[in-house]
Design a protein around this motif. Sequence first.
Motif, PDB file in Angstrom:
ATOM      1  N   ARG A   1      38.620  61.768  41.044  1.00 43.98           N
ATOM      2  CA  ARG A   1      38.376  62.924  40.835  1.00 43.98           C
ATOM      3  C   ARG A   1      37.475  63.181  40.082  1.00 43.98           C
ATOM      4  NH1 ARG A   1      43.587  64.300  37.718  1.00 43.98           N
ATOM      5  NH2 ARG A   1      44.354  62.444  36.206  1.00 43.98           N
ATOM      6  N   GLY A   2      36.197  64.177  39.488  1.00 48.01           N
ATOM      7  CA  GLY A   2      35.777  64.010  38.645  1.00 48.01           C
ATOM      8  C   GLY A   2      34.504  64.613  38.723  1.00 48.01           C
ATOM      9  N   GLU A   3      33.076  64.320  38.251  1.00 52.84           N
ATOM     10  CA  GLU A   3      31.864  65.395  38.348  1.00 52.84           C
ATOM     11  C   GLU A   3      31.297  63.860  39.922  1.00 52.84           C
ATOM     12  OE1 GLU A   3      30.469  67.697  37.432  1.00 52.84           O
ATOM     13  OE2 GLU A   3      32.462  67.613  36.959  1.00 52.84           O
TER      14      GLU A   3
ATOM     15  N   TYR B   1      30.634  52.974  51.117  1.00 50.89           N
ATOM     16  CA  TYR B   1      31.055  53.993  50.821  1.00 50.89           C
ATOM     17  C   TYR B   1      30.984  55.021  51.489  1.00 50.89           C
ATOM     18  CZ  TYR B   1      34.183  51.852  47.545  1.00 50.89           C
ATOM     19  OH  TYR B   1      35.019  50.615  46.353  1.00 50.89           O
ATOM     20  N   GLU B   2      31.648  56.257  51.988  1.00 51.85           N
ATOM     21  CA  GLU B   2      31.105  57.461  52.059  1.00 51.85           C
ATOM     22  C   GLU B   2      31.912  58.482  51.306  1.00 51.85           C
ATOM     23  OE1 GLU B   2      32.003  60.786  56.142  1.00 51.85           O
ATOM     24  OE2 GLU B   2      32.219  59.030  56.604  1.00 51.85           O
ATOM     25  N   VAL B   3      31.031  59.390  50.265  1.00 50.57           N
ATOM     26  CA  VAL B   3      31.681  60.069  49.190  1.00 50.57           C
ATOM     27  C   VAL B   3      32.030  61.235  49.955  1.00 50.57           C
ATOM     28  CG1 VAL B   3      31.299  60.762  47.639  1.00 50.57           C
ATOM     29  CG2 VAL B   3      30.915  58.424  47.787  1.00 50.57           C
ATOM     30  N   THR B   4      33.423  62.216  50.085  1.00 51.64           N
ATOM     31  CA  THR B   4      33.522  63.189  50.276  1.00 51.64           C
ATOM     32  C   THR B   4      34.416  64.379  49.217  1.00 51.64           C
ATOM     33  OG1 THR B   4      33.459  62.322  53.331  1.00 51.64           O
ATOM     34  CG2 THR B   4      34.484  64.500  51.913  1.00 51.64           C
ATOM     35  N   GLU B   5      33.778  65.459  49.272  1.00 52.87           N
ATOM     36  CA  GLU B   5      34.370  66.034  48.894  1.00 52.87           C
ATOM     37  C   GLU B   5      35.239  67.042  49.311  1.00 52.87           C
ATOM     38  OE1 GLU B   5      33.215  69.757  44.741  1.00 52.87           O
ATOM     39  OE2 GLU B   5      31.634  67.754  45.925  1.00 52.87           O
ATOM     40  N   VAL B   6      36.507  67.544  48.276  1.00 55.20           N
ATOM     41  CA  VAL B   6      37.252  68.540  49.496  1.00 55.20           C
ATOM     42  C   VAL B   6      37.665  69.391  48.108  1.00 55.20           C
ATOM     43  CG1 VAL B   6      39.512  68.319  50.408  1.00 55.20           C
ATOM     44  CG2 VAL B   6      38.410  66.807  50.832  1.00 55.20           C
TER      45      VAL B   6
ATOM     46  N   MET C   1      40.399  58.759  36.882  1.00 59.24           N
ATOM     47  CA  MET C   1      38.951  58.584  38.165  1.00 59.24           C
ATOM     48  C   MET C   1      40.081  59.145  39.099  1.00 59.24           C
ATOM     49  SD  MET C   1      35.008  57.498  37.394  1.00 59.24           S
ATOM     50  CE  MET C   1      35.706  55.677  37.241  1.00 59.24           C
ATOM     51  N   PHE C   2      40.774  58.110  38.945  1.00 57.36           N
ATOM     52  CA  PHE C   2      41.337  57.330  40.272  1.00 57.36           C
ATOM     53  C   PHE C   2      43.006  57.856  40.404  1.00 57.36           C
ATOM     54  CE2 PHE C   2      38.558  53.724  41.701  1.00 57.36           C
ATOM     55  CZ  PHE C   2      37.457  54.222  41.249  1.00 57.36           C
ATOM     56  N   LEU C   3      43.214  58.523  41.661  1.00 55.65           N
ATOM     57  CA  LEU C   3      44.485  59.373  41.829  1.00 55.65           C
ATOM     58  C   LEU C   3      45.374  58.207  42.716  1.00 55.65           C
ATOM     59  CD1 LEU C   3      43.318  63.168  42.433  1.00 55.65           C
ATOM     60  CD2 LEU C   3      43.981  61.960  40.645  1.00 55.65           C
TER      61      LEU C   3
ATOM     62  N   ALA D   1      28.275  62.425  40.607  1.00 56.92           N
ATOM     63  CA  ALA D   1      26.947  61.570  40.163  1.00 56.92           C
ATOM     64  C   ALA D   1      28.199  60.620  39.542  1.00 56.92           C
ATOM     65  CB  ALA D   1      26.685  62.178  39.323  1.00 56.92           C
ATOM     66  N   GLU D   2      28.601  60.650  38.760  1.00 54.30           N
ATOM     67  CA  GLU D   2      29.861  59.390  38.174  1.00 54.30           C
ATOM     68  C   GLU D   2      30.244  59.071  38.806  1.00 54.30           C
ATOM     69  OE1 GLU D   2      32.905  59.630  34.363  1.00 54.30           O
ATOM     70  OE2 GLU D   2      32.852  61.345  35.635  1.00 54.30           O
ATOM     71  N   LEU D   3      30.403  59.558  39.910  1.00 52.18           N
ATOM     72  CA  LEU D   3      31.647  58.905  41.006  1.00 52.18           C
ATOM     73  C   LEU D   3      31.558  58.128  41.803  1.00 52.18           C
ATOM     74  CD1 LEU D   3      34.445  61.732  42.184  1.00 52.18           C
ATOM     75  CD2 LEU D   3      35.124  59.122  41.246  1.00 52.18           C
ATOM     76  N   GLU D   4      29.563  58.379  41.861  1.00 49.12           N
ATOM     77  CA  GLU D   4      28.805  57.823  43.356  1.00 49.12           C
ATOM     78  C   GLU D   4      28.298  56.616  42.063  1.00 49.12           C
ATOM     79  OE1 GLU D   4      25.960  61.070  44.649  1.00 49.12           O
ATOM     80  OE2 GLU D   4      27.495  61.425  46.402  1.00 49.12           O
ATOM     81  N   ALA D   5      28.148  56.542  40.987  1.00 47.30           N
ATOM     82  CA  ALA D   5      27.715  55.656  40.069  1.00 47.30           C
ATOM     83  C   ALA D   5      28.642  54.886  40.084  1.00 47.30           C
ATOM     84  CB  ALA D   5      26.856  56.444  38.253  1.00 47.30           C
ATOM     85  N   TYR D   6      29.707  55.226  40.100  1.00 47.16           N
ATOM     86  CA  TYR D   6      30.936  53.955  39.930  1.00 47.16           C
ATOM     87  C   TYR D   6      30.973  53.278  40.663  1.00 47.16           C
ATOM     88  CZ  TYR D   6      35.276  51.846  37.822  1.00 47.16           C
ATOM     89  OH  TYR D   6      36.355  51.195  37.510  1.00 47.16           O
ATOM     90  N   VAL D   7      31.125  53.767  42.136  1.00 46.92           N
ATOM     91  CA  VAL D   7      30.642  52.931  43.514  1.00 46.92           C
ATOM     92  C   VAL D   7      30.104  52.408  43.579  1.00 46.92           C
ATOM     93  CG1 VAL D   7      30.706  53.553  45.762  1.00 46.92           C
ATOM     94  CG2 VAL D   7      31.988  55.239  44.284  1.00 46.92           C
ATOM     95  N   ALA D   8      28.809  53.011  42.959  1.00 46.66           N
ATOM     96  CA  ALA D   8      27.674  51.602  43.255  1.00 46.66           C
ATOM     97  C   ALA D   8      27.889  50.165  42.390  1.00 46.66           C
ATOM     98  CB  ALA D   8      26.007  52.422  42.593  1.00 46.66           C
ATOM     99  N   ALA D   9      28.665  50.115  41.705  1.00 45.03           N
ATOM    100  CA  ALA D   9      29.009  49.388  40.956  1.00 45.03           C
ATOM    101  C   ALA D   9      30.319  48.378  41.251  1.00 45.03           C
ATOM    102  CB  ALA D   9      28.934  49.317  39.047  1.00 45.03           C
TER     103      ALA D   9
END
Length: 94
Positions: free
Chosen positions: A52-54, A75-80, A34-36, A56-64
């Motif tokens: 990278r990834g989906e 966290y602020e999650v920004t898609e580019v 997931m992490f680059l 929802a999956e990244l947000e769930a991972y960030v929550a953990a």
Amino acid sequence: MFILSLTYVKSTEEADRFMAPHMDWVNVGYDRGMFLASGRKNPRTGGLILARGERAELEAYVAADPFTVEGVAVYEVTEVAVTRTASGLEALKD
């Protein structure tokens, strides 16, 4: 690609208390593909992860993340949508 920008909401001393479990969490993110790239902000107010990834999956991972669980950082999650890169960084494109 996503930019995961974390900002400390507690002192750096408090962040240091949870740094080892946070880094374990970061390492698993790399192991899972997931992490680059990642690192600290300067001045040290948090950190940044290119992922990278989906969403929802990244947000769930960030929550953990132990930093999230312990209330050390938010966290602020920004898609580019990466459309152009320097040579050698083509893997960052969607």
